[in-house]
Design an enzyme around this catalytic site. Sequence first.
Site, PDB file in Angstrom:
ATOM      1  N   ALA A  74     -60.700  12.666  33.580  1.00 14.20           N
ATOM      2  CA  ALA A  74     -59.466  12.467  32.820  1.00 14.20           C
ATOM      3  C   ALA A  74     -58.307  13.246  33.423  1.00 14.20           C
ATOM      4  CB  ALA A  74     -59.673  12.877  31.364  1.00 14.20           C
ATOM      5  N   ASP A  75     -58.603  14.356  34.066  1.00 16.02           N
ATOM      6  CA  ASP A  75     -57.569  15.184  34.696  1.00 16.02           C
ATOM      7  C   ASP A  75     -56.813  14.442  35.798  1.00 16.02           C
ATOM      8  OD1 ASP A  75     -60.101  16.479  33.898  1.00 16.02           O
ATOM      9  OD2 ASP A  75     -58.995  18.345  34.158  1.00 16.02           O
ATOM     10  N   TYR A  76     -57.397  13.368  36.316  1.00 22.30           N
ATOM     11  CA  TYR A  76     -56.789  12.637  37.432  1.00 22.30           C
ATOM     12  C   TYR A  76     -55.850  11.522  36.979  1.00 22.30           C
ATOM     13  CZ  TYR A  76     -60.677  14.664  40.176  1.00 22.30           C
ATOM     14  OH  TYR A  76     -61.583  15.504  40.778  1.00 22.30           O
TER      15      TYR A  76
ATOM     16  N   HIS B 106     -61.025  19.410  36.233  1.00 22.72           N
ATOM     17  CA  HIS B 106     -62.129  18.520  35.883  1.00 22.72           C
ATOM     18  C   HIS B 106     -62.556  18.711  34.427  1.00 22.72           C
ATOM     19  CE1 HIS B 106     -62.384  19.092  40.264  1.00 22.72           C
ATOM     20  NE2 HIS B 106     -62.910  17.887  40.317  1.00 22.72           N
TER      21      HIS B 106
ATOM     22  N   GLU C 171     -54.902   6.672  41.651  1.00 22.26           N
ATOM     23  CA  GLU C 171     -55.011   6.319  40.243  1.00 22.26           C
ATOM     24  C   GLU C 171     -53.905   5.377  39.790  1.00 22.26           C
ATOM     25  OE1 GLU C 171     -57.502   9.642  41.128  1.00 22.26           O
ATOM     26  OE2 GLU C 171     -55.317   9.445  41.397  1.00 22.26           O
TER      27      GLU C 171
ATOM     28  N   PRO D 103     -51.120  10.626  37.579  1.00 20.32           N
ATOM     29  CA  PRO D 103     -50.325   9.737  38.437  1.00 20.32           C
ATOM     30  C   PRO D 103     -50.224   8.310  37.898  1.00 20.32           C
ATOM     31  CG  PRO D 103     -51.818  11.063  39.767  1.00 20.32           C
ATOM     32  CD  PRO D 103     -52.206  11.272  38.336  1.00 20.32           C
TER      33      PRO D 103
END
Length: 337
Positions: A84-86, A129, A60, A89
């Site tokens: 969106a949780d990812y 997620h 990301e 970084p």
Amino acid sequence: MARMTMIEAIRSAHDLAMQRDEKVVVFGEDVGYFGGVFRCTAGLQEKYGKHRCFDAPINESGIVGAAIGMAAYGLKPVVEIQFADYVYPAYDQIVSEAARMRHRSAGQFTCPMVIRMPTGGGIFGGQTHSQSPEALFTHVSGVKVVVPSSPYDARGLLLSAIEDPDPVIFLEPKRLYNGPFDGHHDRPVTAWKKHPLGEVPEDYDTIPLGKASVRRKGSDVTVLAYGTMVYVAEAAADETGIDAEIIDLRSLMPLDVEAITASVQKTGRCVIVHEATRTSGFGAELSATVQESCFYHLEAPILRVAGWDTPYPHAQEWAYFPGPERVAAALKDVMEA
């Protein structure tokens, strides 16, 4: 007017933008050949080629960093973070680079990029997620934050976001991707194809960023909501019979303070609803704004209905969400105050 789901509307916005401007490029995890995990970019690689719609490594920070470089060079990248949780970084790239590009260069460079992310819960996706991180971005000067609640808004707002010269965080409520939502997880809606909010213009039609929508006129109390919670608020108003005016914010930053102020000064009461955690959630900013702008018009305390201050509970996510029952209780409380 064409009838579309939100997924189809987002796909259409990509398509129209790429037709209109060859500088628009789309990339991210699985968005190319596969068309995205939610199929929002399906068919774009086949139509426009691998040089304009392509897959990126699972990185990301690298995705957003590359997009910033493209934007500074003159392209208009639209990147998808798979959930969106990812995005965490990439947060440093967004805050330290994208948001500051225009100001640190004294206007010599801009950063016309869009970061699309599915947000919120409701699909039993678990802790990684299902998060709603919008408040983390509304705090960052130089970034715009958009949350559509309908296919019509998703398409028009995404086209405006792609045209915008500054970075836009575009949060897509995944519970709304495939159809309408009546506020209850156990009451499916079968009339999506006939639902008026599913009607989308077939031509290139934008919706300006920073303009809220009055989803329902009323005189008793103002409800401020966005995304999925707009439907929860509508369900609560229907079930209580309270004449609530429901404001769909659509853009969190810039915020349509004028529309909020006009509504609350008319009704004298305000309930704020969002899915994210209550403490330091965007509802706190909304509450402060209403307090500053409408203090002498208020007839009752401002109430917030939000997610609980706990890590996201996988097995109990429907107990975590603000539902019509909790919103209805808040509406009754402000009317009785």
